[in-house]
Design a protein around this motif. Structure first.
Motif, PDB file in Angstrom:
ATOM      1  N   ASN A 127      13.739   8.794   5.928  1.00 45.18           N
ATOM      2  CA  ASN A 127      12.178   8.932   6.937  1.00 45.18           C
ATOM      3  C   ASN A 127      13.264   9.321   8.118  1.00 45.18           C
ATOM      4  O   ASN A 127      12.151  10.216   8.699  1.00 45.18           O
ATOM      5  N   ALA A 128      14.057  10.121   8.902  1.00 42.53           N
ATOM      6  CA  ALA A 128      14.274  11.064   9.372  1.00 42.53           C
ATOM      7  C   ALA A 128      13.984  11.985  10.016  1.00 42.53           C
ATOM      8  O   ALA A 128      13.473  12.370  10.312  1.00 42.53           O
ATOM      9  N   VAL A 129      13.903  12.413   8.381  1.00 41.05           N
ATOM     10  CA  VAL A 129      13.053  13.904   8.327  1.00 41.05           C
ATOM     11  C   VAL A 129      11.332  13.907   7.875  1.00 41.05           C
ATOM     12  O   VAL A 129      11.221  14.325   9.035  1.00 41.05           O
ATOM     13  N   ILE A 130      11.337  12.588   7.814  1.00 40.57           N
ATOM     14  CA  ILE A 130       9.847  12.565   8.088  1.00 40.57           C
ATOM     15  C   ILE A 130       9.134  12.561   9.728  1.00 40.57           C
ATOM     16  O   ILE A 130       8.220  13.023   9.357  1.00 40.57           O
ATOM     17  N   GLU A 131       9.616  11.611  10.219  1.00 36.84           N
ATOM     18  CA  GLU A 131      10.141  11.724  11.392  1.00 36.84           C
ATOM     19  C   GLU A 131      10.269  12.821  11.973  1.00 36.84           C
ATOM     20  O   GLU A 131       9.274  13.237  12.627  1.00 36.84           O
ATOM     21  N   GLU A 132      11.041  14.202  11.679  1.00 38.92           N
ATOM     22  CA  GLU A 132      11.580  15.343  12.712  1.00 38.92           C
ATOM     23  C   GLU A 132      10.315  16.353  12.642  1.00 38.92           C
ATOM     24  O   GLU A 132      10.337  17.082  13.643  1.00 38.92           O
ATOM     25  N   ALA A 133       9.337  15.493  11.361  1.00 41.45           N
ATOM     26  CA  ALA A 133       8.820  16.678  10.702  1.00 41.45           C
ATOM     27  C   ALA A 133       7.120  16.647  11.351  1.00 41.45           C
ATOM     28  O   ALA A 133       6.276  17.226  12.250  1.00 41.45           O
ATOM     29  N   GLY A 134       7.219  15.341  12.878  1.00 42.66           N
ATOM     30  CA  GLY A 134       5.987  15.050  13.041  1.00 42.66           C
ATOM     31  C   GLY A 134       5.419  13.746  12.423  1.00 42.66           C
ATOM     32  O   GLY A 134       4.681  13.487  13.877  1.00 42.66           O
ATOM     33  N   LEU A 135       5.907  13.180  11.441  1.00 45.66           N
ATOM     34  CA  LEU A 135       4.626  12.055  11.026  1.00 45.66           C
ATOM     35  C   LEU A 135       5.001  10.882  11.278  1.00 45.66           C
ATOM     36  O   LEU A 135       6.417  10.767  11.458  1.00 45.66           O
ATOM     37  N   ARG A 136       4.151  10.119  11.373  1.00 43.05           N
ATOM     38  CA  ARG A 136       4.436   8.473  11.686  1.00 43.05           C
ATOM     39  C   ARG A 136       4.451   7.343  10.328  1.00 43.05           C
ATOM     40  O   ARG A 136       3.124   7.506  10.180  1.00 43.05           O
ATOM     41  N   ILE A 137       5.673   6.677  10.387  1.00 48.71           N
ATOM     42  CA  ILE A 137       5.362   5.419   9.609  1.00 48.71           C
ATOM     43  C   ILE A 137       4.397   4.519  10.073  1.00 48.71           C
ATOM     44  O   ILE A 137       5.272   4.013  10.690  1.00 48.71           O
ATOM     45  N   VAL A 138       3.515   4.697   9.525  1.00 49.71           N
ATOM     46  CA  VAL A 138       3.073   3.478   9.695  1.00 49.71           C
ATOM     47  C   VAL A 138       2.364   1.660   9.105  1.00 49.71           C
ATOM     48  O   VAL A 138       1.751   1.106   9.734  1.00 49.71           O
ATOM     49  N   ALA A 139       3.244   1.802   7.622  1.00 46.93           N
ATOM     50  CA  ALA A 139       2.895   1.246   7.144  1.00 46.93           C
ATOM     51  C   ALA A 139       4.257   1.309   6.304  1.00 46.93           C
ATOM     52  O   ALA A 139       4.493   2.363   5.736  1.00 46.93           O
ATOM     53  N   GLN A 140       5.074   0.448   5.950  1.00 45.64           N
ATOM     54  CA  GLN A 140       5.889   0.334   5.355  1.00 45.64           C
ATOM     55  C   GLN A 140       6.901  -0.387   4.679  1.00 45.64           C
ATOM     56  O   GLN A 140       6.696  -1.853   5.279  1.00 45.64           O
ATOM     57  N   LYS A 141       6.712  -0.421   3.208  1.00 44.01           N
ATOM     58  CA  LYS A 141       7.414  -2.060   2.152  1.00 44.01           C
ATOM     59  C   LYS A 141       8.368  -1.878   1.102  1.00 44.01           C
ATOM     60  O   LYS A 141       8.133  -0.866   0.466  1.00 44.01           O
ATOM     61  N   ARG A 142       8.807  -2.216   0.998  1.00 42.89           N
ATOM     62  CA  ARG A 142      10.182  -1.879   0.026  1.00 42.89           C
ATOM     63  C   ARG A 142       9.572  -2.979  -1.459  1.00 42.89           C
ATOM     64  O   ARG A 142       9.608  -4.492  -0.934  1.00 42.89           O
ATOM     65  N   ILE A 143       9.413  -2.587  -2.533  1.00 41.80           N
ATOM     66  CA  ILE A 143       8.637  -3.239  -3.825  1.00 41.80           C
ATOM     67  C   ILE A 143       9.246  -3.327  -4.890  1.00 41.80           C
ATOM     68  O   ILE A 143      10.065  -2.110  -4.675  1.00 41.80           O
ATOM     69  N   GLN A 144       9.843  -4.345  -6.114  1.00 39.01           N
ATOM     70  CA  GLN A 144       9.839  -3.383  -6.942  1.00 39.01           C
ATOM     71  C   GLN A 144       8.701  -2.663  -7.832  1.00 39.01           C
ATOM     72  O   GLN A 144       7.971  -4.242  -7.432  1.00 39.01           O
ATOM     73  N   MET A 145       8.464  -2.003  -8.648  1.00 39.50           N
ATOM     74  CA  MET A 145       7.160  -1.863  -8.856  1.00 39.50           C
ATOM     75  C   MET A 145       7.377  -2.654 -10.694  1.00 39.50           C
ATOM     76  O   MET A 145       7.891  -2.307 -10.737  1.00 39.50           O
ATOM     77  N   THR A 146       6.651  -2.945 -10.750  1.00 38.38           N
ATOM     78  CA  THR A 146       6.107  -3.535 -11.813  1.00 38.38           C
ATOM     79  C   THR A 146       5.308  -2.309 -12.824  1.00 38.38           C
ATOM     80  O   THR A 146       5.439  -1.098 -12.312  1.00 38.38           O
ATOM     81  N   ARG A 147       5.608  -2.559 -13.695  1.00 38.22           N
ATOM     82  CA  ARG A 147       5.251  -1.820 -15.090  1.00 38.22           C
ATOM     83  C   ARG A 147       4.378  -1.399 -15.289  1.00 38.22           C
ATOM     84  O   ARG A 147       3.466   0.319 -15.133  1.00 38.22           O
ATOM     85  N   ALA A 148       3.182  -1.864 -14.654  1.00 32.13           N
ATOM     86  CA  ALA A 148       1.606  -2.341 -14.736  1.00 32.13           C
ATOM     87  C   ALA A 148       1.642  -1.297 -13.854  1.00 32.13           C
ATOM     88  O   ALA A 148       0.127  -0.522 -13.007  1.00 32.13           O
ATOM     89  N   GLN A 149       2.308  -1.824 -12.385  1.00 31.85           N
ATOM     90  CA  GLN A 149       1.801  -0.986 -11.599  1.00 31.85           C
ATOM     91  C   GLN A 149       2.211   0.626 -11.592  1.00 31.85           C
ATOM     92  O   GLN A 149       1.098   1.353 -11.397  1.00 31.85           O
ATOM     93  N   ALA A 150       3.246   0.741 -12.225  1.00 35.24           N
ATOM     94  CA  ALA A 150       3.481   2.175 -12.389  1.00 35.24           C
ATOM     95  C   ALA A 150       2.696   3.145 -13.358  1.00 35.24           C
ATOM     96  O   ALA A 150       2.200   4.309 -13.100  1.00 35.24           O
ATOM     97  N   GLU A 151       2.175   2.315 -13.755  1.00 37.65           N
ATOM     98  CA  GLU A 151       0.896   2.993 -14.892  1.00 37.65           C
ATOM     99  C   GLU A 151      -0.358   3.363 -14.285  1.00 37.65           C
ATOM    100  O   GLU A 151      -0.651   4.075 -14.452  1.00 37.65           O
TER     101      GLU A 151
END
Ligand code: ATP
Ligand code: MG
Length: 137
Positions: free
Chosen positions: A22-46
């Motif tokens: 995230n530090a590299v992202i913000e350093e580049a001038g991009l703004r994190i306007v949504a964020q969540k930590r999740i466990q992806m299901t197999r169906a979501q990944a597929e």
């Protein structure tokens, strides 16, 4: 201004690198306007990687993306899609430019730390797969 979809992949969450990425992202001038930590299901990944379903690495890719938590994000900024692709670096970290996220942190072409949308159409579809409109602020 433009929005792109980002994933901090399991190789990075496993190594406790969410803040470093995230530090590299913000350093580049991009703004994190949504964020969540999740466990992806197999169906979501597929579904997410459906365009790669005929590729030889598809099974391995789905296994990897479900092997641990990921952080899904929406990034906003001027030319966010192209800018984030530049900040991420080449898919294979061996080819990634100095200072890029993949050069700094990626382990291999598979375990390559981040995903970023490749076009406005895919960005819109990918954002909608993981976020409701009112979660993006
Ligand atoms: P991403 O879509 O994750 O942002 P990318 O656009 O740079 O990455 P793609 O060609 O879309 O690369 O491939 C999607 C993902 O599939 C890669 O990020 C990588 O994790 C995995 N992948 C691609 N090529 C290989 C490969 N040869 N072996 C294993 N995994 C691969
Ligand atoms: Mg891609």
């Amino acid at each position: 201004t433009e929005r792109t979809f980002s994933i901090i992949k399991p190789d990075a969450t496993k190594r406790n690198l969410t803040g470093a990425v995230n530090a590299v992202i913000e350093e580049a001038g991009l703004r994190i306007v949504a964020q969540k930590r999740i466990q992806m299901t197999r169906a979501q990944a597929e579904t997410f990687y459906a365009v790669h379903s005929e590729r030889p690495f598809f099974g391995e890719l789905v296994e990897f993306m479900t092997s641990g938590p990921v952080v899904v994000q929406v990034l906003e900024g001027e030319n966010a899609i192209a800018k984030y692709r530049e900040v991420m670096g080449a898919t294979n970290p061996a080819n990634a430019a100095e200072g890029t996220i993949r050069k700094k942190f990626a382990l291999s072409v598979g375990e390559n730390t981040v995903h970023g949308s490749d076009a406005p159409e895919t960005a819109a579809v990918e954002i909608a797969q993981f976020f409701a409109g009112n979660e993006i602020v």
